[in-house]
Write an enzyme that holds these catalytic residues in place. Sequence first.
Site, PDB file in Angstrom:
ATOM      1  N   SER A 107       0.821  -1.209   0.000  1.00  0.00           N
ATOM      2  CA  SER A 107       0.000   0.000   0.000  1.00  0.00           C
ATOM      3  C   SER A 107       0.860   1.266   0.000  1.00  0.00           C
ATOM      4  CB  SER A 107      -0.952  -0.043   1.203  1.00  0.00           C
ATOM      5  OG  SER A 107      -1.958   0.920   1.109  1.00  0.00           O
ATOM      6  N   ASP A 150      -2.615   6.280  -3.350  1.00  0.00           N
ATOM      7  CA  ASP A 150      -1.417   5.684  -2.770  1.00  0.00           C
ATOM      8  C   ASP A 150      -0.950   4.546  -3.666  1.00  0.00           C
ATOM      9  OD1 ASP A 150      -3.404   3.875  -2.177  1.00  0.00           O
ATOM     10  OD2 ASP A 150      -2.604   3.347  -0.209  1.00  0.00           O
ATOM     11  N   ASP A 180      -1.227   1.365  -3.893  1.00  0.00           N
ATOM     12  CA  ASP A 180      -2.131   0.326  -4.408  1.00  0.00           C
ATOM     13  C   ASP A 180      -3.526   0.862  -4.692  1.00  0.00           C
ATOM     14  OD1 ASP A 180      -2.980   0.607  -1.772  1.00  0.00           O
ATOM     15  OD2 ASP A 180      -3.377  -1.529  -1.501  1.00  0.00           O
ATOM     16  N   ASP A 221      -5.923   2.030  -2.909  1.00  0.00           N
ATOM     17  CA  ASP A 221      -7.092   1.756  -2.073  1.00  0.00           C
ATOM     18  C   ASP A 221      -7.503   2.995  -1.287  1.00  0.00           C
ATOM     19  OD1 ASP A 221      -5.090   1.830  -0.136  1.00  0.00           O
ATOM     20  OD2 ASP A 221      -5.716  -0.019   0.866  1.00  0.00           O
TER      21      ASP A 221
END
EC number: 5.4.2.10
Length: 444
Positions: A100, A240, A242, A244
Amino acid sequence: MGKLFGTDGVRGVANQGLPPELAFRLGRAGAAVLAGKGDRVRVVVGRDTRISGDMLEAALVAGICSVGGQVLKVGIIPTPAVAWLTRDLGADAGVVISASHNPVADNGIKFFSASGYKLPDPVEEEIERLVLAPEDNLPRPVGVDLGRVKEVTEAPERYIAHVCSTAGRGLAGMQVVLDCANGAACRVAPAIFQRLGAEVSLLHNVPDGTNINVRCGSTHPESLQAEVVARGAAVGLAFDGDADRVIAVDEKGQVVDGDVIMTILALYRQEQGGLPGGQVVVTVMSNYGLHQALTAAGLRVQQTRVGDRYVLEEMLKSGAVLGGEQSGHIILLEHNTTGDGLITGVQLLQVMAATGRPLSELAAAMPRLPQILVNVRVGDKDAAMASPALQAAVAAAREQLAGRGRVLVRPSGTEPIIRLMVEGPDREELENIMAGLQRVASGL
């Protein structure tokens, strides 16, 4: 939490705390547990842009195939896309290889169930038990019973189409700057917003395996703020690594965090006939201004511990469809089963397009109490939290702010970090309190 699984899957420094040998064992154990007594397990596997992704993906996939599992490889793609594709492709499970917003040296392995949700604790515990067992007694099929790998090349397009389908109107003429954090959003984010008609400019959209999250993305919006103002854009969105989570920047270059985004989305839905469930789920870190704005509109606010898994648990229990964190990790259950920065960004821009109001004006609906957040890196976060010196400092700070503000101290779920937060009406007073807390925490 167990020895391997934390609040967001298995995390560690790639090739050390998270070596390929562990990824292989996680693939074997995960596929075996999730297969149950049924046919061959089918597992969606995706990853972000980290240099360690190739290594860990190869090991994880080998582990899945070694117990007869079938792998549906979707390549570099956002974490929420893996959750959605697991359901869309009718798979038994999904796995994403990502850390992440963490630094590039870190990586992680996170599992999703067939329904696109994070695995229940008992399932994670069973996987962990098998991984840590002194002997590996899992099946080792041979010949035609080995697993296969299928490249699902249309996976990004399927996800792009899904995100666009959540929009009720186009974004023609809206100037949008996207900061893709040199991460998993780099391919899909431009396609989504261009398809909706926005005029898109890009920042940090050239991943090289080592530049993910480096002075960019949702944790470092400074360059996005400058670019939005320089271009005269209507809005900026920072994802960010990833994708999410998402943080917005208004036309004046001011950051619009997750609390404000949730407030805007909730108030708009309430004005349009009511937010399903009549409530929003947030964490204890959310600014008190969110509570004031939403309760004034007749909405209920539910609080949980920090962590999207706790937000999601409360949403499912209470029937809420909107919840999230100040960090920009926002869950819109009508559209996906986990935090989705792309869908959140699309929904925010939908409100701007529908109302014709600039983002700065929409954001003003949430009064904000001054709040200071500081992360302090420590050797042992559990020992630091138990320190009498830190506990005494926190107690003194709470007594000073009694009835006027809040003091929160908590360990990170994924890093050796203590997170400090003070909130109250007087910023100068808060800065003095935080300086004292930070001084104590830094010495632990």
